[in-house]
Design a protein around this motif. Sequence first.
Motif, PDB file in Angstrom:
ATOM      1  N   PRO A  73       0.791  -1.234   0.000  1.00 34.84           N
ATOM      2  CA  PRO A  73       0.000   0.000   0.000  1.00 34.84           C
ATOM      3  C   PRO A  73       0.818   1.276   0.000  1.00 34.84           C
ATOM      4  O   PRO A  73       0.275   2.356  -0.202  1.00 34.84           O
ATOM      5  CB  PRO A  73      -0.834  -0.118   1.279  1.00 34.84           C
ATOM      6  CG  PRO A  73      -0.010  -0.991   2.172  1.00 34.84           C
ATOM      7  CD  PRO A  73       0.678  -1.963   1.259  1.00 34.84           C
ATOM      8  N   THR A  74       2.120   1.169   0.260  1.00 34.06           N
ATOM      9  CA  THR A  74       2.990   2.338   0.197  1.00 34.06           C
ATOM     10  C   THR A  74       4.191   2.026  -0.674  1.00 34.06           C
ATOM     11  O   THR A  74       4.566   0.865  -0.855  1.00 34.06           O
ATOM     12  CB  THR A  74       3.495   2.762   1.596  1.00 34.06           C
ATOM     13  OG1 THR A  74       4.199   1.656   2.195  1.00 34.06           O
ATOM     14  CG2 THR A  74       2.349   3.179   2.486  1.00 34.06           C
ATOM     15  N   ALA A  75       4.786   3.064  -1.253  1.00 36.31           N
ATOM     16  CA  ALA A  75       5.964   2.899  -2.103  1.00 36.31           C
ATOM     17  C   ALA A  75       6.902   4.071  -1.852  1.00 36.31           C
ATOM     18  O   ALA A  75       6.555   5.025  -1.165  1.00 36.31           O
ATOM     19  CB  ALA A  75       5.569   2.836  -3.590  1.00 36.31           C
ATOM     20  N   GLY A  76       8.056   3.987  -2.434  1.00 39.91           N
ATOM     21  CA  GLY A  76       9.026   5.065  -2.264  1.00 39.91           C
ATOM     22  C   GLY A  76      10.303   4.540  -1.661  1.00 39.91           C
ATOM     23  O   GLY A  76      11.180   4.026  -2.334  1.00 39.91           O
ATOM     24  N   PHE A  77      10.371   4.628  -0.317  1.00 39.84           N
ATOM     25  CA  PHE A  77      11.542   4.145   0.406  1.00 39.84           C
ATOM     26  C   PHE A  77      12.836   4.674  -0.214  1.00 39.84           C
ATOM     27  O   PHE A  77      13.783   3.931  -0.442  1.00 39.84           O
ATOM     28  CB  PHE A  77      11.557   2.613   0.463  1.00 39.84           C
ATOM     29  CG  PHE A  77      10.329   2.036   1.107  1.00 39.84           C
ATOM     30  CD1 PHE A  77      10.197   2.052   2.490  1.00 39.84           C
ATOM     31  CD2 PHE A  77       9.303   1.515   0.334  1.00 39.84           C
ATOM     32  CE1 PHE A  77       9.061   1.531   3.085  1.00 39.84           C
ATOM     33  CE2 PHE A  77       8.160   1.001   0.928  1.00 39.84           C
ATOM     34  CZ  PHE A  77       8.032   1.004   2.307  1.00 39.84           C
TER      35      PHE A  77
END
Length: 287
Positions: A137-141
């Motif tokens: 549900p989240t991305a980037g890092f």
Amino acid sequence: FTQDFNDLIDIIDEFSKNKKNDIILEDNQQDDNVKLFDDYVDDYVNNKDGAKYTRRDLLGDMMIMFVAATDTTSAGLSFALVLAAKYPNIQQELYEEIVAAFGNDVDNIELRNKGILKIPKLRAFIQETLRIFPPAPTAGFRQILDEGVTIDATDFGEGVYNAPVGSMPLINVSAIGNNPRYWIKDYNVDKHGKINMDEIHFDFWMDDDGKFVRQKNGNNFFIFHVGKRDCIGQSLAMKELMIVLAMIFMKYEITSVDGKTHFEIGSRFNGVVIEPTIDKVVLKPRI
């Protein structure tokens, strides 16, 4: 998450260095002509003409490949089957498209030789499955290393934010996927405010001629991140989903356990990815 990922890399590193995994001949001698996992890692890292990778960088990318080929793909497949059970009319459309493209023989299913161009609805269905239920549900890092970044969100009714050096902003993939302003051209709250973003919308990915157009909303699709550093397992995961779903829809009709279609699809975090709370569907062989 960072600590968990580093722990996984440590497991692969320990496995590769464990001499118990070496191939030993009958005379208790190691065959120098047989290359093992650790040999390939060392060859790549020490190749002067290759990429400037550290051993840990390479093991990290390999871990992402493993995860992409298992947990995330499995979660995406699970959600796709549950959605197919919930929307039998869409499932029938996919079945008809697949049979028209490849006949009724799973051995004919292929993405090469323009096979992928014959299944635009299936591709759109997979994109929609991942939009509604992103396994991650989240991305980037991505850590900001050089200068701080100013984020102006006033166009969205928010303020101006400063992300300092050392911070790690994350992209809320789930929120973007369920916000119609990112998916509907010339979005107007009065006109489009009641649209159900939990439903399948083929038009988010297909043009008026019925062709799949990833660029139509590709900039809002952060399931695999975007840009040069997007997910290295993206291609493998999408190919797996297309082929496996084509095989299943060709030979089976998917229903819920009780045969009902009016049900909510819940989700839960299993420690690695998001998966559906419904863990069973029925596969009825097509006659």
